[in-house]
Scaffold this motif. Structure first.
Motif, short mmCIF file in Angstrom:
data_model
loop_
_atom_site.label_atom_id
_atom_site.label_comp_id
_atom_site.label_asym_id
_atom_site.label_seq_id
_atom_site.Cartn_x
_atom_site.Cartn_y
_atom_site.Cartn_z
N LYS A 23 0.44 -0.98 -0.14
CA LYS A 23 0.02 0.45 -0.12
C LYS A 23 0.72 1.13 -0.41
CE LYS A 23 -4.10 2.85 1.63
NZ LYS A 23 -2.97 3.64 0.99
N SER A 24 1.72 1.73 0.72
CA SER A 24 2.87 1.98 1.02
C SER A 24 3.49 2.22 -0.39
CB SER A 24 3.29 2.69 2.31
OG SER A 24 3.97 1.28 2.71
N ASP B 153 1.35 4.08 -3.21
CA ASP B 153 1.40 5.61 -2.92
C ASP B 153 2.24 6.15 -2.94
OD1 ASP B 153 -1.58 4.97 -2.47
OD2 ASP B 153 -0.55 4.58 0.26
N HIS B 154 3.20 5.61 -3.12
CA HIS B 154 4.67 6.83 -3.23
C HIS B 154 5.07 6.48 -4.21
CE1 HIS B 154 9.31 6.25 -3.13
NE2 HIS B 154 9.38 7.66 -2.66
N ARG C 12 2.37 6.57 -6.94
CA ARG C 12 1.02 7.32 -7.07
C ARG C 12 2.54 8.74 -7.14
NH1 ARG C 12 -3.47 9.84 -6.62
NH2 ARG C 12 -4.66 9.35 -8.46
N ALA C 13 2.28 8.95 -6.08
CA ALA C 13 2.69 10.38 -6.03
C ALA C 13 4.25 10.90 -6.98
CB ALA C 13 3.54 10.61 -4.35
N PRO D 270 -1.59 2.69 -9.80
CA PRO D 270 -0.60 4.51 -9.82
C PRO D 270 -0.77 4.41 -10.94
CG PRO D 270 1.05 2.58 -9.07
CD PRO D 270 0.15 1.40 -9.30
N CYS E 51 -3.52 7.53 -11.84
CA CYS E 51 -3.08 9.00 -12.52
C CYS E 51 -3.90 9.53 -13.40
CB CYS E 51 -1.69 9.13 -12.02
SG CYS E 51 -0.96 9.04 -10.40
#
Ligand SMILES: [Mn+2]
Length: 267
Positions: A60-61, A64-65, A67-68, A94, A98
């Protein structure tokens, strides 16, 4: 071109983290001109942003990373279209999410030996084996076109049949699908294990019985004319590549997909 060297959820053979660099190195042996697609990479404005920095551990992280970072680079270069090089298939999630923020009617085309439609795999909802299920959550099943699945659970095949545009065992329905989605923004995800392992041994999960390169490049060519806004090539695992054949096939495919992206943007 952006490398995403992540292979944290690989269940059989890890090593796709080395995929982006193997693809780049193999690309040195190829011409820039593609006689089938009719373009020369030398005439296409093209940049390589190198490899993304990926964290490891909790998927999950990691997602998220990534994706950012995808969001960051898309914001920095809003005029660019991106080809992401994996890494394992989870990196598509991700990227798609986006692009979905930018294009609200985004369609996704998947080439893959596996449906990747499990709701969870080994207790994990974010995995290379669940990625298309999560993408269905993001864009909706009727905006997903899946080609070439020849392996999976009965539940995945049932789910695909009832939820997505599900075309197992080949690519022959592709041109019809391309006509159907003409004008709509499309993201293409190519899991290299769609190809028969005899021409693509260097993948995390080899699945006998797929098309050869020539069939796949003709299929790609039939996508000329669609509104392609982003793409990825995933699961290249150089550790299993017997003689470099997989990396050079992946590099040639990258050349052709870059040409599709350019054609969609300029034509
Ligand atoms: Mn896959």
């Amino acid at each position: 071109l952006v490398g995403i060297p992540y292979d944290g959820t690989s269940s059989y053979c890890p090593g796709s983290r080395f995929g982006p660099d193997a693809l780049r190195m193999a690309s040195d042996s190829l011409e820039t001109y593609d006689p089938l697609f009719g373009y020369d990479l030398a005439d296409i404005p093209l940049g390589d942003a190198g490899n993304m920095c990926v964290s490891f551990g909790d998927p999950k992280s990691v997602v998220d990373h990534i994706r950012a970072q995808v969001k960051g680079i898309m914001g920095e270069y809003p005029e660019c279209r991106f080809l992401f090089i994996g890494g394992e298939h989870l990196i598509s999630l991700p990227a798609v999410s986006c692009l979905r923020d930018k294009y609200h009617d985004l369609m996704v085309i998947q080439f893959d030996a596996h449906a990747d439609l499990r709701d969870e795999y080994a207790g994990e909802r974010l995995s290379h084996a669940t990625v298309m299920r999560r993408i269905v959550d993001v864009v909706g099943g009727m905006n997903v076109y899946q080609f070439g699945a020849r392996s999976g659970t009965r539940e995945e095949f049932m789910f695909g049949t009832h939820t997505t545009h599900f075309y197992p065992f080949g690519l022959n329905m592709l041109s019809e699908a391309a006509r159907e989605i003409r004008g709509k923004p499309v993201y293409l995800t190519v899991d290299l294990d769609i190809l028969d392992p005899s021409c693509m041994p260097g993948v995390g999960n080899q699945e006998p019985g797929g098309p050869h390169f020539e069939v796949l490049e003709k299929a790609l060519l039939s996508l000329k004319g669609i509104h392609l806004v982003g793409a990825d090539i995933v699961e290249l695992c150089p550790l299993r590549d017997s003689n470099g054949i997989s990396a050079v096939a992946a590099a040639k495919m990258a050349r052709q997909i870059l040409m599709l992206l350019y054609d969609a943007q300029s034509g």
